[in-house]
Design a protein around this motif. Structure first.
Motif, PDB file in Angstrom:
ATOM      1  N   HIS B 100       0.976  -1.367   0.009  1.00  0.00           N
ATOM      2  CA  HIS B 100      -0.021  -0.226   0.039  1.00  0.00           C
ATOM      3  C   HIS B 100       0.960   1.285   0.017  1.00  0.00           C
ATOM      4  O   HIS B 100       1.948   1.095   0.418  1.00  0.00           O
ATOM      5  CB  HIS B 100      -0.829  -0.028   1.163  1.00  0.00           C
ATOM      6  N   ASP B 126      -4.453   0.072  -1.283  1.00  0.00           N
ATOM      7  CA  ASP B 126      -4.658   1.384  -1.054  1.00  0.00           C
ATOM      8  C   ASP B 126      -3.686   2.361  -1.575  1.00  0.00           C
ATOM      9  O   ASP B 126      -2.496   2.089  -1.521  1.00  0.00           O
ATOM     10  CB  ASP B 126      -4.741   1.575   0.287  1.00  0.00           C
ATOM     11  N   HIS B 128      -3.405   6.555  -1.107  1.00  0.00           N
ATOM     12  CA  HIS B 128      -3.967   7.517  -0.393  1.00  0.00           C
ATOM     13  C   HIS B 128      -3.078   8.599  -0.640  1.00  0.00           C
ATOM     14  O   HIS B 128      -2.040   8.708  -0.511  1.00  0.00           O
ATOM     15  CB  HIS B 128      -4.110   7.277   1.122  1.00  0.00           C
ATOM     16  N   VAL B 319      -5.146   3.225   5.978  1.00  0.00           N
ATOM     17  CA  VAL B 319      -4.616   2.103   5.349  1.00  0.00           C
ATOM     18  C   VAL B 319      -4.359   0.748   6.132  1.00  0.00           C
ATOM     19  O   VAL B 319      -4.613  -0.315   5.996  1.00  0.00           O
ATOM     20  CB  VAL B 319      -3.063   2.447   4.777  1.00  0.00           C
ATOM     21  N   ASN B 322      -7.627  -0.681   7.194  1.00  0.00           N
ATOM     22  CA  ASN B 322      -8.296  -1.411   6.186  1.00  0.00           C
ATOM     23  C   ASN B 322      -7.477  -2.710   5.993  1.00  0.00           C
ATOM     24  O   ASN B 322      -8.304  -3.888   5.824  1.00  0.00           O
ATOM     25  CB  ASN B 322      -8.021  -0.758   4.673  1.00  0.00           C
ATOM     26  N   SER B 328      -8.962  -3.352   1.989  1.00  0.00           N
ATOM     27  CA  SER B 328      -8.196  -2.537   1.186  1.00  0.00           C
ATOM     28  C   SER B 328      -8.720  -2.461  -0.207  1.00  0.00           C
ATOM     29  O   SER B 328      -9.524  -3.120  -0.573  1.00  0.00           O
ATOM     30  CB  SER B 328      -6.616  -3.066   1.140  1.00  0.00           C
TER      31      SER B 328
END
Lengths: 431, 431
Positions: B100, B126, B128, B319, B322, B328
């Motif tokens: 991620h 993910d 972000h 994250v 998740n 995720s």
């Protein structure tokens, strides 16, 4: 979106907020389906009165509220009825039957949030309540997510549109509270029984919810000191203005030493340069201070079916996305109860208005009473209010001091021969 | 939290933002672990210069950036290096290896966001980037979540603290841009090469990101019209003030007919009562209008290691949560490219400042030139600027009109015998 999966939703309550959310789901159906990756279908709507004209098909309506939460195909319940019962018992039943819940019910979450959030967490279900505070303004989820790394030090907000409108009108039009309140009731901005707004209960519920989320511990409404706006007179608004302030009903909560909190709802003198001072009419706003992020302010429409419906649908979209990707059940339960300190431990600046005989030695006597209680004065405004009786009025501003000391000083002023009347005292927010 | 699972994180870059995020993770370790349900452990930090003094243990540092993204035990990469390369290639590599990503990199996301978000989505990971826009202010996630049910109609924001500080100082102190800029560079608020801030590139990147998120379609920076603040003179600030406005560098994007957008970055005259007018110094703010929620405003510190670090850590917490609950990979990819309209199709009010010979018939001639292009005037301020040469200066405000028409009128003014010089013209935001 043909072939896309369906997520089935049941509504409880179809007043302003419920129908606002429903219309948003209809109007923006395609865009929402794209974001969720599934069609959201409202399959049943529980109402009190089936005969009332609605924006939804009559075939969806039922007065059997239990049949909505018991409906086999329904995955998510949207509760927009308000009140403790039967909303609470229906939400509990929905969670026990494995349904996610989105609610706009501030009183219920303020009183039973810890218990219901705990139940949802144990069930691996989502329980979202963004719409319970601040209408359409994103507040609860940003505190839980984007600001989650911060220790929240303080929050101060205008969380009730009705009283903000009333105070704005009193300020702009110079009318007394009763006149402005009656007008607001006539136009439907204020309830026939205005106590929930005017006496600060509504803000107390909302601040209890925000505090629970921000501090991670359950804060009961009763742990928050509450004072409404009924005592505010035109004279207070006028003196505040002369001194450079406006009067707003604020909810304020601070982290205090030893992991406790001090929460309070009361009218407040706000310096005109304060970010909340310009928040007018039915708008709501929250200023939050985090140890790393510093000051963040959120502002928007704090009520109304469309704005509050927007928050309900935002929650619903999140719940549905979580269902789709398998990430439900992050309803972080609160870790125990908050320890709340009493208002007497507050350190604040204050405004105090007194009526006095207009003669020598009076001011000295009053200043001495304040001074003996460690209350130091920062500003004052005087005027003669009755030339026949020779009465004067003085509005004082104090430096920051302990509320217990201020209260004792006010008590002594009430009994001092040099003071005819203590008219009002109000907390003052500094920049 | 003994026995709690560990989530291992690698940092790329450890400047202001990276070290701010790291300190937050250290300072608020326990509370963060409680929220995530796991301990977040930073196991490697990629830096350019290993010898520099840092707030992290030297044993964590490496100049081999690839070894961070290739590290077997690392679950999440935090990228805080900035710039396109090697950040982009490292993030891509991290995503391909199943890690991620949280990034604060506005230029990278503005230029390659669609591609990287698509890759993350395909990988079920993910990605972000809350910290890329508005420092610590929650903006991207609230638009993607709590406001997701809305059609976004418009966004207008102050998205660059440096230029906001420069314009605030120019307004408060009456100094020209060069002086204020040099001062800001001396104090470290502005870069040695100020072009990214002063010429509006930084805002263009941020507005491209916000627009992509809000409209769900990839918006390239080049699709946003850009104009910096170098042309703003003290005379413009003074006339603006007299007319009831302040000048701010805004990023504005609107949904226009046919599903297109019109995005633009330029200095703007803002009415003093506008919510953005009071946003001073290094603060950032965004006003967003949704079809249901109405107007929502977010304000806070738009830069600095602590505020931006707060956004990075907020993303990282999400994250990690998740990962823990298995949710995720909701990096909703954009559905195609946005269609952007050219600035000439904008409808706006305008400010135009001209120098003229101070004699009869001049004003009539100018008004006729405006009028022939359907540009109607709403206010004007005149003053004599040179009594010897008998020159006057006029600042006009127009009603809303088409930018193409305004540009033609300005072009004609440049060649009109009654006009000595068109000094400046600036777009005006109405309430």
């Amino acid at each position: 979106m043909s072939g896309a999966p369906y997520i089935r939703v049941g509504f409880l309550g179809f007043g302003t907020v419920g129908s606002g959310a429903y219309r948003m789901l209809e109007d923006n159906r395609e865009a929402i389906a794209r974001k969720v990756g599934a069609e959201i279908e409202v399959v049943r709507i529980g109402v009190r009165d089936e005969a009332k004209k609605r924006c939804a098909s009559p075939s969806l309506l039922t007065t059997d509220l239990g049949s909505v939460v018991d409906h086999r195909e329904i995955d998510v319940i949207v509760e927009a009825m308000g009140g403790l019962d039967p909303a609470g018992e229906l939400i509990e039943r929905a969670l026990r039957r494995g349904k996610h819940v989105v609610t706009a019910n501030k009183e219920l979450i303020a009183r039973r949030g810890a218990e219901l959030v705990g139940l949802a967490a144990r069930q691996g279900l989502d329980l979202h309540y963004e719409a319970a505070v601040g209408g359409g303004i994103p507040l609860i989820q940003p505190i839980k997510h984007q600001l989650a790394g911060n220790d929240i030090l303080r929050m101060a907000g205008i969380l009730n549109g009705t009283t903000n409108l009333i105070l704005s009108r009193m300020t702009d039009e110079g009318e007394p509270l009763e006149t402005v309140l009656a007008e607001a009731q006539g136009k439907g901005y204020a309830e026939a029984d205005p106590s929930s707004d005017v006496d600060g209960h509504d803000v107390q519920f909302k601040l209890a919810i925000l505090s629970s989320v921000a501090f991670g511990k359950a804060v009961r409404p009763e742990q928050i000191y509450r004072e409404g706006i009924r005592g505010i007179e035109q004279a207070d608004i006028a003196y505040a203005k002369t001194l450079g302030y406006v009067i707003k009903l604020l909810g304020i909560v601070e982290a205090v030493e030893g992991g406790s909190i001090l929460g309070r709802v009361h009218p407040t003198l706000l310096p005109k340069a304060h970010p909340l001072a310009a928040v007018g009419g039915v708008y709501n706003a929250l200023c939050l201070r985090g140890d790393f992020v510093g000051d963040v302010t959120f502002m928007g429409r704090g009520a109304g079916g469309e704005a509050t419906g927007s928050a309900v649908v935002g929650d619903l979209i999140d719940v549905c996305r979580n269902m789709r990707i398998g990430g439900s059940g992050d309803a972080a339960p609160f870790s125990g109860e908050a320890n709340a300190r009493p208002i007497e431990e507050l350190t604040s600046a204050y405004y105090v208005r007194v009526v006095v005989p207009d003669r020598p030695l009076v001011l000295g006597a009053i200043a001495t009473i304040f001074g003996r209680r460690n209350v130091s004065l920062s500003a004052m405004e005087m005027r003669v209010i009755d030339t026949k009786l020779n009465h004067g009025e003085i509005a004082f501003l104090t430096h920051r001091c302990l509320e217990a000391d201020l209260r004792q000083a006010v008590e002594e002023l009430r009994h001092a021969p040099e003071v005819l009347r203590v008219c009002n005292w109000i907390r003052v927010e500094t920049l």
